[in-house]
Design an enzyme around this catalytic site. Sequence first.
Site, PDB file in Angstrom:
ATOM      1  N   LYS A  79      28.886  26.035   1.688  1.00  9.13           N
ATOM      2  CA  LYS A  79      28.043  25.053   1.061  1.00  9.13           C
ATOM      3  C   LYS A  79      26.773  25.366   0.620  1.00  9.13           C
ATOM      4  O   LYS A  79      26.527  25.093  -0.488  1.00  9.13           O
ATOM      5  CB  LYS A  79      27.597  23.910   2.224  1.00  9.13           C
ATOM      6  CG  LYS A  79      28.762  23.046   2.894  1.00  9.13           C
ATOM      7  CD  LYS A  79      28.110  21.978   3.661  1.00  9.13           C
ATOM      8  CE  LYS A  79      27.641  22.415   5.026  1.00  9.13           C
ATOM      9  NZ  LYS A  79      28.446  23.155   5.991  1.00  9.13           N
ATOM     10  N   ARG A  88      29.461  37.406   9.235  1.00  8.64           N
ATOM     11  CA  ARG A  88      28.041  37.333   8.249  1.00  8.64           C
ATOM     12  C   ARG A  88      26.950  37.735   8.782  1.00  8.64           C
ATOM     13  O   ARG A  88      26.972  37.922   9.994  1.00  8.64           O
ATOM     14  CB  ARG A  88      28.036  35.746   8.038  1.00  8.64           C
ATOM     15  CG  ARG A  88      26.779  35.446   7.282  1.00  8.64           C
ATOM     16  CD  ARG A  88      26.867  33.970   6.718  1.00  8.64           C
ATOM     17  NE  ARG A  88      26.359  33.226   7.703  1.00  8.64           N
ATOM     18  CZ  ARG A  88      26.142  31.781   7.520  1.00  8.64           C
ATOM     19  NH1 ARG A  88      26.333  31.165   6.324  1.00  8.64           N
ATOM     20  NH2 ARG A  88      25.725  30.974   8.568  1.00  8.64           N
ATOM     21  N   ARG A  98      22.650  35.985  12.454  1.00  8.73           N
ATOM     22  CA  ARG A  98      21.977  34.714  13.265  1.00  8.73           C
ATOM     23  C   ARG A  98      22.547  34.413  14.453  1.00  8.73           C
ATOM     24  O   ARG A  98      23.753  34.784  14.846  1.00  8.73           O
ATOM     25  CB  ARG A  98      22.382  33.524  12.219  1.00  8.73           C
ATOM     26  CG  ARG A  98      21.216  33.242  11.117  1.00  8.73           C
ATOM     27  CD  ARG A  98      21.699  32.337  10.232  1.00  8.73           C
ATOM     28  NE  ARG A  98      22.245  31.248  10.388  1.00  8.73           N
ATOM     29  CZ  ARG A  98      22.990  30.119   9.800  1.00  8.73           C
ATOM     30  NH1 ARG A  98      22.744  30.319   8.342  1.00  8.73           N
ATOM     31  NH2 ARG A  98      23.278  28.968  10.174  1.00  8.73           N
ATOM     32  N   ARG A 144      30.203  25.540  17.271  1.00 10.47           N
ATOM     33  CA  ARG A 144      29.924  24.686  16.079  1.00 10.47           C
ATOM     34  C   ARG A 144      31.205  23.879  15.245  1.00 10.47           C
ATOM     35  O   ARG A 144      30.720  22.552  14.790  1.00 10.47           O
ATOM     36  CB  ARG A 144      29.158  25.479  14.857  1.00 10.47           C
ATOM     37  CG  ARG A 144      27.712  25.956  15.448  1.00 10.47           C
ATOM     38  CD  ARG A 144      27.369  27.249  14.703  1.00 10.47           C
ATOM     39  NE  ARG A 144      26.949  26.857  13.274  1.00 10.47           N
ATOM     40  CZ  ARG A 144      26.716  27.661  12.428  1.00 10.47           C
ATOM     41  NH1 ARG A 144      26.983  28.942  12.835  1.00 10.47           N
ATOM     42  NH2 ARG A 144      26.366  27.435  11.270  1.00 10.47           N
ATOM     43  N   ARG A 176      25.367  14.775   9.485  1.00 10.99           N
ATOM     44  CA  ARG A 176      26.150  15.546  10.189  1.00 10.99           C
ATOM     45  C   ARG A 176      26.703  14.282  11.550  1.00 10.99           C
ATOM     46  O   ARG A 176      27.635  14.836  12.100  1.00 10.99           O
ATOM     47  CB  ARG A 176      25.664  16.546  11.005  1.00 10.99           C
ATOM     48  CG  ARG A 176      25.651  17.920  10.149  1.00 10.99           C
ATOM     49  CD  ARG A 176      25.161  19.020  10.726  1.00 10.99           C
ATOM     50  NE  ARG A 176      25.583  20.216  10.903  1.00 10.99           N
ATOM     51  CZ  ARG A 176      24.942  21.244   9.802  1.00 10.99           C
ATOM     52  NH1 ARG A 176      23.953  20.967   9.109  1.00 10.99           N
ATOM     53  NH2 ARG A 176      25.404  22.225  10.069  1.00 10.99           N
TER      54      ARG A 176
HETATM   55  P1  AMP Z   1      23.415  25.189   8.958  1.00 20.31           P
HETATM   56  O1  AMP Z   1      22.661  26.163   8.385  1.00 20.31           O
HETATM   57  O2  AMP Z   1      23.554  23.814   8.080  1.00 20.31           O
HETATM   58  O3  AMP Z   1      24.833  25.469   9.535  1.00 20.31           O
HETATM   59  O4  AMP Z   1      22.497  24.419  10.164  1.00 20.31           O
HETATM   60  C1  AMP Z   1      22.244  25.347  11.325  1.00 20.31           C
HETATM   61  C2  AMP Z   1      21.560  24.477  12.645  1.00 20.31           C
HETATM   62  O5  AMP Z   1      20.791  23.510  12.177  1.00 20.31           O
HETATM   63  C3  AMP Z   1      22.961  23.553  12.900  1.00 20.31           C
HETATM   64  O6  AMP Z   1      23.983  24.357  13.751  1.00 20.31           O
HETATM   65  C4  AMP Z   1      22.417  22.553  13.842  1.00 20.31           C
HETATM   66  O7  AMP Z   1      21.674  22.853  15.108  1.00 20.31           O
HETATM   67  C5  AMP Z   1      20.935  22.224  12.881  1.00 20.31           C
HETATM   68  N1  AMP Z   1      21.140  21.315  11.980  1.00 20.31           N
HETATM   69  C6  AMP Z   1      21.157  21.411  10.643  1.00 20.31           C
HETATM   70  N2  AMP Z   1      21.289  20.259  10.125  1.00 20.31           N
HETATM   71  C7  AMP Z   1      21.501  19.196  11.091  1.00 20.31           C
HETATM   72  C8  AMP Z   1      21.810  17.934  11.066  1.00 20.31           C
HETATM   73  N3  AMP Z   1      21.985  17.245   9.792  1.00 20.31           N
HETATM   74  N4  AMP Z   1      21.926  17.305  12.262  1.00 20.31           N
HETATM   75  C9  AMP Z   1      21.657  18.002  13.117  1.00 20.31           C
HETATM   76  N5  AMP Z   1      21.400  19.380  13.347  1.00 20.31           N
HETATM   77  C10 AMP Z   1      21.182  20.195  12.266  1.00 20.31           C
END
Ligand code: AMP
Length: 230
Positions: free
Chosen positions: A26, A140, A173, A184, A101
């Site tokens: 994404k 990654r 990360r 996740r 989400r």
């Molecule tokens: P991402 O980089 O989009 O995978 O986001 C990394 C982490 O941020 C996720 O694993 C969640 O812990 C948190 N996060 C990001 N966006 C959301 C969301 N819309 N709702 C809840 N947690 C989020």
Amino acid sequence: MEQRREIGRHAVGERVLLFGPPGVGKGTQAIRLAATLRVPHVATGDILRTALQSHTPLGRQARAFVERGELVPDDTMVELVRVRLAERDAASGFILDGFPRTVSQAAALGDLLAVAGVALDAVIVLDAPTEALVRRLSGRRICEHCQDSYHIVSRIPRTQGICDRCGGKLIQRADDAEATVRFRHLEYAAKTQPVIDFFNRSGWPVRVVDAIGDIDQIFGRIYAAMFWRD
Ligand code: AMP
């Protein structure tokens, strides 16, 4: 399906939601789409990581959730997105990446858009098998300085552990460790997948795009899907 606008005549000011499981690409696609459409890339994961690094109150609130791969509570996320989408640069369009989400976040987004009197032009759902994504994410590596992304198999840097672009150190990360990645994906299946039903029920313009292939190919599919009309 007929085409909404001619491909090649770049639309400017689109409101697009990019949706899909962790590791589906994404972020990479969103950056490119945002540059093409000349709208800001609003990535909730990036906003949270910046907050964590700068130790803001939001960062302190979110750290434990993000590091465990858990979802940050809905009220925190909805407020964050409300404030970000109200900024001037998002007035005529945005690429929303990583939000909503949960069904409750999706409903809150629907309310925010209704209050602003706007609608999404496309909800792009990127689709790929879980196992391919677990391999992709757990391999990654990210530059801790410029955030550029590498992979131990498919995008190896010229010098091991060093970013080609800025010379920064490459790190994994905390939430890309394999056990966390699997968690996740479980979170995604339980809480995020049902959001697609919400989109469909609400009549939002959902376009499912196959996210296996090279980056250019997938971008081509996304860009074409933007111009479909049911
Ligand atoms: P991402 O980089 O989009 O995978 O986001 C990394 C982490 O941020 C996720 O694993 C969640 O812990 C948190 N996060 C990001 N966006 C959301 C969301 N819309 N709702 C809840 N947690 C989020």
